[in-house]
Structure formats: structure tokens, C-alpha cells
Motif scaffolding. Sequence first.
Motif, PDB file in Angstrom:
ATOM      1  N   SER A 349       0.831  -1.213   0.000  1.00 15.93           N
ATOM      2  CA  SER A 349       0.000   0.000   0.000  1.00 15.93           C
ATOM      3  C   SER A 349       0.861   1.255   0.000  1.00 15.93           C
ATOM      4  O   SER A 349       0.507   2.263  -0.639  1.00 15.93           O
ATOM      5  CB  SER A 349      -0.923  -0.006   1.222  1.00 15.93           C
ATOM      6  OG  SER A 349      -1.817  -1.089   1.175  1.00 15.93           O
ATOM      7  N   ILE A 350       1.985   1.209   0.687  1.00 17.96           N
ATOM      8  CA  ILE A 350       2.879   2.375   0.708  1.00 17.96           C
ATOM      9  C   ILE A 350       3.453   2.623  -0.681  1.00 17.96           C
ATOM     10  O   ILE A 350       3.504   3.763  -1.166  1.00 17.96           O
ATOM     11  CB  ILE A 350       4.009   2.161   1.739  1.00 17.96           C
ATOM     12  CG1 ILE A 350       3.431   2.203   3.161  1.00 17.96           C
ATOM     13  CG2 ILE A 350       5.091   3.219   1.582  1.00 17.96           C
ATOM     14  CD1 ILE A 350       4.418   1.829   4.230  1.00 17.96           C
ATOM     15  N   GLN A 351       3.890   1.559  -1.334  1.00 17.17           N
ATOM     16  CA  GLN A 351       4.426   1.707  -2.683  1.00 17.17           C
ATOM     17  C   GLN A 351       3.368   2.246  -3.643  1.00 17.17           C
ATOM     18  O   GLN A 351       3.628   3.163  -4.430  1.00 17.17           O
ATOM     19  CB  GLN A 351       4.954   0.357  -3.175  1.00 17.17           C
ATOM     20  CG  GLN A 351       6.149  -0.150  -2.393  1.00 17.17           C
ATOM     21  CD  GLN A 351       6.599  -1.529  -2.840  1.00 17.17           C
ATOM     22  OE1 GLN A 351       6.047  -2.100  -3.778  1.00 17.17           O
ATOM     23  NE2 GLN A 351       7.605  -2.066  -2.165  1.00 17.17           N
ATOM     24  N   GLN A 356       0.521   6.885  -6.365  1.00 18.98           N
ATOM     25  CA  GLN A 356      -0.741   7.615  -6.459  1.00 18.98           C
ATOM     26  C   GLN A 356      -0.544   9.091  -6.140  1.00 18.98           C
ATOM     27  O   GLN A 356      -1.117   9.969  -6.811  1.00 18.98           O
ATOM     28  CB  GLN A 356      -1.765   6.999  -5.505  1.00 18.98           C
ATOM     29  CG  GLN A 356      -3.138   7.638  -5.588  1.00 18.98           C
ATOM     30  CD  GLN A 356      -4.119   7.046  -4.588  1.00 18.98           C
ATOM     31  OE1 GLN A 356      -3.731   6.257  -3.716  1.00 18.98           O
ATOM     32  NE2 GLN A 356      -5.371   7.400  -4.711  1.00 18.98           N
ATOM     33  N   ILE A 357       0.277   9.387  -5.134  1.00 18.11           N
ATOM     34  CA  ILE A 357       0.516  10.790  -4.767  1.00 18.11           C
ATOM     35  C   ILE A 357       1.200  11.529  -5.912  1.00 18.11           C
ATOM     36  O   ILE A 357       0.836  12.659  -6.268  1.00 18.11           O
ATOM     37  CB  ILE A 357       1.361  10.866  -3.482  1.00 18.11           C
ATOM     38  CG1 ILE A 357       0.516  10.441  -2.273  1.00 18.11           C
ATOM     39  CG2 ILE A 357       1.891  12.278  -3.269  1.00 18.11           C
ATOM     40  CD1 ILE A 357       1.295  10.354  -0.976  1.00 18.11           C
ATOM     41  N   THR A 358       2.199  10.851  -6.499  1.00 19.83           N
ATOM     42  CA  THR A 358       2.902  11.484  -7.624  1.00 19.83           C
ATOM     43  C   THR A 358       1.935  11.802  -8.767  1.00 19.83           C
ATOM     44  O   THR A 358       1.952  12.909  -9.341  1.00 19.83           O
ATOM     45  CB  THR A 358       4.023  10.562  -8.121  1.00 19.83           C
ATOM     46  OG1 THR A 358       4.943  10.316  -7.056  1.00 19.83           O
ATOM     47  CG2 THR A 358       4.767  11.208  -9.293  1.00 19.83           C
ATOM     48  N   ALA A 359       1.081  10.825  -9.077  1.00 17.76           N
ATOM     49  CA  ALA A 359       0.140  11.012 -10.185  1.00 17.76           C
ATOM     50  C   ALA A 359      -0.910  12.066  -9.868  1.00 17.76           C
ATOM     51  O   ALA A 359      -1.225  12.936 -10.702  1.00 17.76           O
ATOM     52  CB  ALA A 359      -0.531   9.684 -10.519  1.00 17.76           C
ATOM     53  N   LEU A 389      -5.586  14.916  -1.473  1.00 24.13           N
ATOM     54  CA  LEU A 389      -5.704  14.781  -0.015  1.00 24.13           C
ATOM     55  C   LEU A 389      -5.898  13.321   0.386  1.00 24.13           C
ATOM     56  O   LEU A 389      -5.241  12.820   1.306  1.00 24.13           O
ATOM     57  CB  LEU A 389      -6.880  15.625   0.482  1.00 24.13           C
ATOM     58  CG  LEU A 389      -7.260  15.452   1.963  1.00 24.13           C
ATOM     59  CD1 LEU A 389      -6.154  15.959   2.869  1.00 24.13           C
ATOM     60  CD2 LEU A 389      -8.570  16.152   2.265  1.00 24.13           C
ATOM     61  N   ASP A 390      -6.798  12.639  -0.315  1.00 22.66           N
ATOM     62  CA  ASP A 390      -7.056  11.234  -0.002  1.00 22.66           C
ATOM     63  C   ASP A 390      -5.805  10.372  -0.204  1.00 22.66           C
ATOM     64  O   ASP A 390      -5.528   9.453   0.585  1.00 22.66           O
ATOM     65  CB  ASP A 390      -8.197  10.699  -0.875  1.00 22.66           C
ATOM     66  CG  ASP A 390      -9.538  11.341  -0.551  1.00 22.66           C
ATOM     67  OD1 ASP A 390      -9.664  11.903   0.555  1.00 22.66           O
ATOM     68  OD2 ASP A 390     -10.451  11.281  -1.399  1.00 22.66           O
ATOM     69  N   ALA A 391      -5.050  10.652  -1.250  1.00 21.10           N
ATOM     70  CA  ALA A 391      -3.838   9.874  -1.524  1.00 21.10           C
ATOM     71  C   ALA A 391      -2.807  10.068  -0.423  1.00 21.10           C
ATOM     72  O   ALA A 391      -2.176   9.110   0.050  1.00 21.10           O
ATOM     73  CB  ALA A 391      -3.260  10.272  -2.882  1.00 21.10           C
ATOM     74  N   GLN A 397      -1.684   6.509   6.522  1.00 22.67           N
ATOM     75  CA  GLN A 397      -2.307   5.372   7.192  1.00 22.67           C
ATOM     76  C   GLN A 397      -1.506   4.098   6.942  1.00 22.67           C
ATOM     77  O   GLN A 397      -1.278   3.295   7.859  1.00 22.67           O
ATOM     78  CB  GLN A 397      -3.743   5.183   6.688  1.00 22.67           C
ATOM     79  CG  GLN A 397      -4.715   6.278   7.086  1.00 22.67           C
ATOM     80  CD  GLN A 397      -5.259   6.095   8.500  1.00 22.67           C
ATOM     81  OE1 GLN A 397      -4.882   5.182   9.211  1.00 22.67           O
ATOM     82  NE2 GLN A 397      -6.157   6.983   8.895  1.00 22.67           N
ATOM     83  N   SER A 398      -1.069   3.896   5.721  1.00 21.69           N
ATOM     84  CA  SER A 398      -0.312   2.688   5.375  1.00 21.69           C
ATOM     85  C   SER A 398       1.027   2.673   6.091  1.00 21.69           C
ATOM     86  O   SER A 398       1.481   1.617   6.565  1.00 21.69           O
ATOM     87  CB  SER A 398      -0.103   2.619   3.859  1.00 21.69           C
ATOM     88  OG  SER A 398      -1.333   2.527   3.186  1.00 21.69           O
ATOM     89  N   GLU A 399       1.683   3.820   6.196  1.00 20.12           N
ATOM     90  CA  GLU A 399       2.978   3.876   6.888  1.00 20.12           C
ATOM     91  C   GLU A 399       2.815   3.567   8.373  1.00 20.12           C
ATOM     92  O   GLU A 399       3.642   2.856   8.965  1.00 20.12           O
ATOM     93  CB  GLU A 399       3.605   5.253   6.696  1.00 20.12           C
ATOM     94  CG  GLU A 399       4.108   5.493   5.279  1.00 20.12           C
ATOM     95  CD  GLU A 399       4.600   6.915   5.066  1.00 20.12           C
ATOM     96  OE1 GLU A 399       5.342   7.139   4.099  1.00 20.12           O
ATOM     97  OE2 GLU A 399       4.214   7.803   5.868  1.00 20.12           O
TER      98      GLU A 399
END
Length: 459
Positions: A349-351, A356-359, A389-391, A397-399
Motif C-alpha cells: 500500500s505504501i508503494q 498515487q501521490i505522484t500522479a 488529499l485522499d492519496a 495510514q499505510s505507513e
Amino acid sequence: MRKFWAALAVTSALVAAPAVQAETLADALISAYKTSHLLDQNQAVLRAADEDAAIAVAKLRPVVDFAAKASWTKYDNSFVTSSFATSNFETSSASATLTASVLIYAGGRGRLGVDVARESVLATRAALVNVEQQVLLSAVSAYVNVRLQAEIVALRQSNMRLISQELRAAKDRFDVGEVTLTDVSLADAALASARAGLATAQGNLQVARERYKAAIGHYPSNLQGLPKTPQLPKSQEAARAIAVRNHPSVIQAQHEVKISDLRVQIAKGGMLPTISGSLSTTEQDTGLGNTSLGLSLTQPIYQGGELSALYRQSLARKEISTAALHQTVVSVSEDVGNAWTNLSVANASIQAGSLQITATQKAFDGVREEAKLGARTTLDVLNAEQDLLDARAGKLQSEASRYVGVYQVLSATGQLTAARLNLGIATFDPEAYYNAVKKAPATSTQGKKLDRIMAKIKK
């Protein structure tokens, strides 16, 4: 509105507390270990089990009783003899008796009782280790969750600032006729939603602080960054093997199987004779006395089938404990598998979250630029901001899940203890109290040793 900004200021002060109050994860774990009432409770349970061992030893020793008796009698009725007449006749007597009795033979039940008590002590020690794991895992989870919720609050604050900028931009563009009033209303609604999200995040942070206090003993101050996680076994199968050998629940179940084996032998011994001896000496105030020595043998012949029922019951309980041991191994193995899988999921999920954040960041930047050129609507910009924001929140959360997941694997393998984590504090010594009471002490020297141990425990 004023209340909202006041709450925002409180949250900001909470996240950026003075450095002098800095607290590390190790500090939190030490505090949790020292202040846990759950640990205090179960340490007392262990001391009670230690005393059961002392009681079992005491039952093998002679019992010495002393009894003193004195009486005085006054006869108020007059009576006449052939030589004289009298009334108010009085008599008195006194005696002292010292009795010693000892169990000589009971089919081995006495020694077996000592062995049962010892195994119960070892089982209770294992249960205490399991409680220690729960306390430390709760502390790690509380520490990580406070940091997570504080980061979510900061993220929500940043989101609200961005939407405020979008609202101002929408109003400016409305003033020059580039957008409609609908665009302004959409930005207004998004800002209200952001405020609600921030309020929820602040509430979650306060809840996390309360959980922190319950788990660690005080409210969090300026929490430091998370240290490197402890080393885990190289593979899931290696973790399972460690858990099956070392998990306190498995060790506790193993000792309970031994206890059930011993109770089967005790039930057998109940059908054997019991031999006891006694010695009694009595002295009276008249100078007379007597001494008696006795030996008694009791052999059960028929008790309505009770002894046979007790024996069959002990066999059934042995089967119960054996099956419970096998089921405990299954449960522990399952817990290791689940913890390992959850850790793998968090890593994945972190990966994915990073990608997702980058995109979404690129998408947001592009949509905002296109909106300035009139190719995108205000709603498009707000949706892109929400996706970003969600990303970011999802990755946080995943971290957090990954970090706690490492300690969950340690707990599942039975390795999450203060000693294993090298916290550098004096931990509870389960042998100290047991060694002081295992011989059922009654002398003043041993009593003073017990006093010192109890004083140390209370500290």
C-alpha cells in the motif's frame, strides 16, 4: 468562526510542542511498562501462585499445635457430709497440651501437589509475559496513532488553506465574469467540508491522546520521530517456528498439560492408604501429665464410586488440556500468518500510495493551470485537490500500519518484551519472590528478605 480558529490554534500548539518536552518511543514504552496497572495486577497474580507453591510445601511438614485450658467452678448449693457442713464449694483446674502430627504417606499426593504448584507458577509466568506483550503493543500503537492523527490534522489544515485560495480565486474570476456564481458556491461548499474534515481530524487526535494516556500513563507531548523498527525473522515460516517454540501462550498451555498429567497421578493416589503419626503431651496444674504417641492408617474401601469418577474426570481434563495445547499452536501460527500478511499489505500500500501521490499531484497541478486558462472548472480543481488529499492520507495510514505491523509480528512470535526491546530498565524478576517463599519461610531472616522484595516491587 472564532471558536473554529481557536481550536485550530490549539491543535497547532499540540503538534508543535516545546522541544524540552520531547518524548521518544522508547520513553513511552518504559512509561507504559512502569505504570501499567494490568501488569501490576498480573504480577500480584503470580505472587499468589508462588504462595500456592509454599502452601504445598507446608502441607508436607509436621503440624504443631498448642492448647491451654483453665476452668473454675463454684457450687452455690449447700450440702452436708457426715463430718461437716459447707456451702459455696469452689474448684479450679488448668492444663496445657502440645500436639504434633505429620503425614507420613499419602500415595505420593503431597509431592505431586508440590509439582502441580510449581507447574502452575510456570504457567502463570508465561501468562504474565503475554500481558507484557499486550501492554507494549498497545503503547506502540498509541504512540504511532497520535503521530498519525497529528499528521492528518496538519494535512487537513493545508487542504483548508488551498481551498481558501481556490475560493478567493473563484471570487476574483467571478468579479471579472470568467466564472459563474455556481463556481463560487462550489468553492464555498468545499471549504465548509474541509472545515468539517479538520474538526473530525482534531477530534480523532484528542481521542488518540486519551488512548495514549491510558496505554502509557500520561498525555503525549512533543513526540519524536519513529526509530528504526526491530529486526524480524527472515521469513514467515521462520517466524512461525519461533512462535511455536517461544510464544507465552504455547508455553502456558504446555505447563497446563503437565499439570493435568500430575492430577491424574493424584487421582490414582487417592485410592491408596494414608498414614499419619501424632505425638501429644499434656501437663496439668496438679503436676500430673501424660504423653501419647499415635499412628493411624486410613484406607478407602468404598466411597460410592467417587474416587473412580475423580480419576475418570482427571483423564478427561488431561484430554482437554492436550487439545487446548494443539489449538493454541494453531491459533499462534494463524496469528503469525495474519500479522505477516498485514505487514506485506502495508508495504504494498505504501508503494502504491507513493505512485498515487505522484500522479494525483501532477493531475492537480495540471487541472489548476488549465482552470486558469478556462479549460477546467472550479469543480475539477476541487475534485483534484480532494484526490490528492485522499492519496496523502492513505499513505500516512499505510505507513502507520506498517510500523505497528512490525511490532504485531514480534508479538505474534512471542518476542515483544521489555528485555527483547532493550529498553534499558530493571524489569520484573519472576524468580525473586518465588525463591524467597518456595520453602514456606517462617523465620525472621527470610521474613526480612520478603519485606525487601515487596518494598522493591511497590517502587
